[in-house]
Design a protein around this motif. Sequence first.
Motif, PDB file in Angstrom:
ATOM      1  N   THR A  19      15.557  15.326   4.762  1.00 28.99           N
ATOM      2  CA  THR A  19      16.946  15.208   4.304  1.00 28.99           C
ATOM      3  C   THR A  19      17.722  14.121   5.040  1.00 28.99           C
ATOM      4  N   THR A  20      17.050  13.451   5.978  1.00 29.27           N
ATOM      5  CA  THR A  20      17.744  12.401   6.748  1.00 29.27           C
ATOM      6  C   THR A  20      17.663  11.034   6.077  1.00 29.27           C
ATOM      7  N   VAL A  21      16.832  10.904   5.030  1.00 26.14           N
ATOM      8  CA  VAL A  21      16.624   9.609   4.387  1.00 26.14           C
ATOM      9  C   VAL A  21      17.898   9.122   3.704  1.00 26.14           C
ATOM     10  N   VAL A  22      18.306   7.909   4.054  1.00 25.45           N
ATOM     11  CA  VAL A  22      19.387   7.234   3.331  1.00 25.45           C
ATOM     12  C   VAL A  22      18.708   6.265   2.367  1.00 25.45           C
ATOM     13  N   VAL A  23      18.789   6.544   1.069  1.00 26.34           N
ATOM     14  CA  VAL A  23      18.044   5.735   0.111  1.00 26.34           C
ATOM     15  C   VAL A  23      18.672   4.353  -0.028  1.00 26.34           C
ATOM     16  N   ASP A  24      17.826   3.365  -0.330  1.00 29.79           N
ATOM     17  CA  ASP A  24      18.295   1.984  -0.410  1.00 29.79           C
ATOM     18  C   ASP A  24      18.890   1.683  -1.793  1.00 29.79           C
ATOM     19  N   GLU A  25      19.357   0.455  -1.962  1.00 29.19           N
ATOM     20  CA  GLU A  25      20.019   0.058  -3.210  1.00 29.19           C
ATOM     21  C   GLU A  25      19.077   0.116  -4.405  1.00 29.19           C
ATOM     22  N   TYR A  26      17.777  -0.111  -4.172  1.00 29.40           N
ATOM     23  CA  TYR A  26      16.806  -0.094  -5.264  1.00 29.40           C
ATOM     24  C   TYR A  26      16.610   1.341  -5.767  1.00 29.40           C
ATOM     25  N   PHE A  27      16.387   2.245  -4.840  1.00 31.30           N
ATOM     26  CA  PHE A  27      16.229   3.661  -5.172  1.00 31.30           C
ATOM     27  C   PHE A  27      17.464   4.155  -5.919  1.00 31.30           C
ATOM     28  N   LYS A  28      18.631   3.789  -5.423  1.00 33.41           N
ATOM     29  CA  LYS A  28      19.882   4.256  -6.006  1.00 33.41           C
ATOM     30  C   LYS A  28      20.038   3.758  -7.447  1.00 33.41           C
ATOM     31  N   GLU A  29      19.714   2.492  -7.682  1.00 37.60           N
ATOM     32  CA  GLU A  29      19.863   1.929  -9.028  1.00 37.60           C
ATOM     33  C   GLU A  29      18.933   2.615 -10.019  1.00 37.60           C
ATOM     34  N   VAL A  30      17.695   2.879  -9.587  1.00 36.10           N
ATOM     35  CA  VAL A  30      16.735   3.547 -10.460  1.00 36.10           C
ATOM     36  C   VAL A  30      17.153   4.999 -10.706  1.00 36.10           C
ATOM     37  N   TYR A  31      17.597   5.674  -9.651  1.00 38.99           N
ATOM     38  CA  TYR A  31      18.061   7.054  -9.793  1.00 38.99           C
ATOM     39  C   TYR A  31      19.181   7.149 -10.835  1.00 38.99           C
ATOM     40  N   LEU A  32      20.159   6.268 -10.747  1.00 40.19           N
ATOM     41  CA  LEU A  32      21.316   6.319 -11.639  1.00 40.19           C
ATOM     42  C   LEU A  32      20.915   6.048 -13.093  1.00 40.19           C
ATOM     43  N   LYS A  33      19.989   5.110 -13.312  1.00 39.70           N
ATOM     44  CA  LYS A  33      19.514   4.850 -14.683  1.00 39.70           C
ATOM     45  C   LYS A  33      18.704   6.039 -15.194  1.00 39.70           C
ATOM     46  N   ALA A  34      17.873   6.623 -14.335  1.00 41.83           N
ATOM     47  CA  ALA A  34      17.097   7.790 -14.740  1.00 41.83           C
ATOM     48  C   ALA A  34      18.013   8.941 -15.143  1.00 41.83           C
ATOM     49  N   LYS A  35      19.079   9.135 -14.386  1.00 37.66           N
ATOM     50  CA  LYS A  35      20.025  10.209 -14.701  1.00 37.66           C
ATOM     51  C   LYS A  35      20.715   9.946 -16.046  1.00 37.66           C
ATOM     52  N   GLU A  36      21.023   8.683 -16.305  1.00 38.84           N
ATOM     53  CA  GLU A  36      21.659   8.309 -17.572  1.00 38.84           C
ATOM     54  C   GLU A  36      20.738   8.592 -18.756  1.00 38.84           C
ATOM     55  N   VAL A  37      19.464   8.203 -18.644  1.00 42.68           N
ATOM     56  CA  VAL A  37      18.515   8.417 -19.736  1.00 42.68           C
ATOM     57  C   VAL A  37      18.218   9.906 -19.889  1.00 42.68           C
ATOM     58  N   TRP A  38      18.158  10.630 -18.790  1.00 40.69           N
ATOM     59  CA  TRP A  38      17.969  12.085 -18.823  1.00 40.69           C
ATOM     60  C   TRP A  38      19.084  12.746 -19.639  1.00 40.69           C
ATOM     61  N   ARG A  39      20.322  12.329 -19.384  1.00 41.93           N
ATOM     62  CA  ARG A  39      21.446  12.889 -20.137  1.00 41.93           C
ATOM     63  C   ARG A  39      21.374  12.506 -21.617  1.00 41.93           C
ATOM     64  N   ASN A  40      21.130  11.229 -21.887  1.00 37.76           N
ATOM     65  CA  ASN A  40      21.122  10.744 -23.272  1.00 37.76           C
ATOM     66  C   ASN A  40      19.994  11.346 -24.101  1.00 37.76           C
ATOM     67  N   SER A  41      18.900  11.719 -23.442  1.00 36.81           N
ATOM     68  CA  SER A  41      17.751  12.293 -24.149  1.00 36.81           C
ATOM     69  C   SER A  41      17.774  13.818 -24.119  1.00 36.81           C
ATOM     70  N   GLY A 101      17.572  15.793 -21.668  1.00 32.58           N
ATOM     71  CA  GLY A 101      16.612  16.344 -20.726  1.00 32.58           C
ATOM     72  C   GLY A 101      15.158  16.098 -21.038  1.00 32.58           C
ATOM     73  N   ARG A 102      14.869  15.405 -22.141  1.00 31.92           N
ATOM     74  CA  ARG A 102      13.463  15.135 -22.485  1.00 31.92           C
ATOM     75  C   ARG A 102      12.837  14.148 -21.499  1.00 31.92           C
ATOM     76  N   PHE A 103      13.638  13.192 -21.024  1.00 32.77           N
ATOM     77  CA  PHE A 103      13.164  12.267 -19.986  1.00 32.77           C
ATOM     78  C   PHE A 103      13.510  12.903 -18.644  1.00 32.77           C
ATOM     79  N   ASP A 104      12.486  13.210 -17.855  1.00 30.97           N
ATOM     80  CA  ASP A 104      12.731  13.942 -16.615  1.00 30.97           C
ATOM     81  C   ASP A 104      11.744  13.526 -15.518  1.00 30.97           C
ATOM     82  N   PRO A 105      12.214  12.827 -14.485  1.00 31.54           N
ATOM     83  CA  PRO A 105      11.334  12.371 -13.408  1.00 31.54           C
ATOM     84  C   PRO A 105      10.831  13.481 -12.486  1.00 31.54           C
ATOM     85  N   THR A 106      11.193  14.758 -12.772  1.00 33.20           N
ATOM     86  CA  THR A 106      10.701  15.862 -11.937  1.00 33.20           C
ATOM     87  C   THR A 106       9.622  16.680 -12.637  1.00 33.20           C
ATOM     88  N   VAL A 107       9.084  16.193 -13.744  1.00 36.06           N
ATOM     89  CA  VAL A 107       8.182  16.992 -14.575  1.00 36.06           C
ATOM     90  C   VAL A 107       6.740  16.985 -14.067  1.00 36.06           C
TER      91      VAL A 107
END
Length: 314
Positions: free
Chosen positions: A58-80, A82-88
């Motif tokens: 829990t100490t990891v501070v994610v970098d700008e690359y991780f953050k950008e991918v996370y935010l896009k993944a969350k956007e596609v998860w919402r738009n789909s 929940g069909r697109f899910d990086p935790t599957v």
Amino acid sequence: MKNEQGYALGTTYNIKYEVDNDSINLKQDIEDVFYLVNRSMSTYLPTSDISKVNRGDTTVVVDEYFKEVYLKAKEVWRNSNGRFDPTVGALVNAWGFGPEKAVNHMDSTKVDSILEFTGFDKIFLSEDDHIVKSNPKVYLDFNALAKGYTIDLIGRMFDSKGVKNYLIELGGEILSKGTNTQRVKEWVVAIDSPEQEDEKRVLISKVKLHNKAMATSGNYRKFRVDKESGDMYVHTIDPISGYPQKSNVLSVSVIANTCMEADAYATALMVMPLDKAKALLKTQTQLEAYIISADKDGDLNEYRTSGFESLLLK
């Protein structure tokens, strides 16, 4: 026109780019991008940020690359929805469709236990860039869009260096800019047919790309025939129900402004029934798509958005 080839992110790459001076070589700059993405998001590197997060650090501070991918993944998860899910990943493995050992005799109790730590709504990015999980077992895998994002980063690097004409291909995903000056025309890329032969690559279409990205997701050799109905299906895991679902969608190609977006939506559309895929495309007007499905006789059916149709090489 320079041509760089190699192996990265578990696949091959082929990059063509034009520079003003032949003495300029951007091979190391390309390799630097691969290094940065791996350090941030490779599930194969135990020292990467995502591997640490998956182990519960829990100490990891994610970098700008991780953050950008996370935010896009969350956007596609919402738009789909929940069909697109990086935790599957845990469900994919449990049902025997992933790299890890399958769970014997999957039943509702076992499915429910895995669903406890499946779902992109169980993982959050805090304001100070820490990943917070509602269940410590949640396993994150950005494989479905990290490849496209890597291509975008290489494109940004080229742009910063003043490269005006390039075609970046990594594992079949593509980003184009400018023109193919060797042939004095736009870049042309091919789409594989779902009906692939073992020794020979079979193409189904060619597409003109200009300042656009394209990603293809396919189940070319993973479809099965239902013994009772004779229908052709591929099995994908529904991250909402936790069960495999049948789909006759064999291939999806998506054209978008960024390769990360094309990559993510190609995956999302693959796991959706054809009618829901078409409905999603109507809401995402920035996307163009080409979907190939199979009927019960094994014949291929094609659906193309009008924008995709206009880009096909006649």
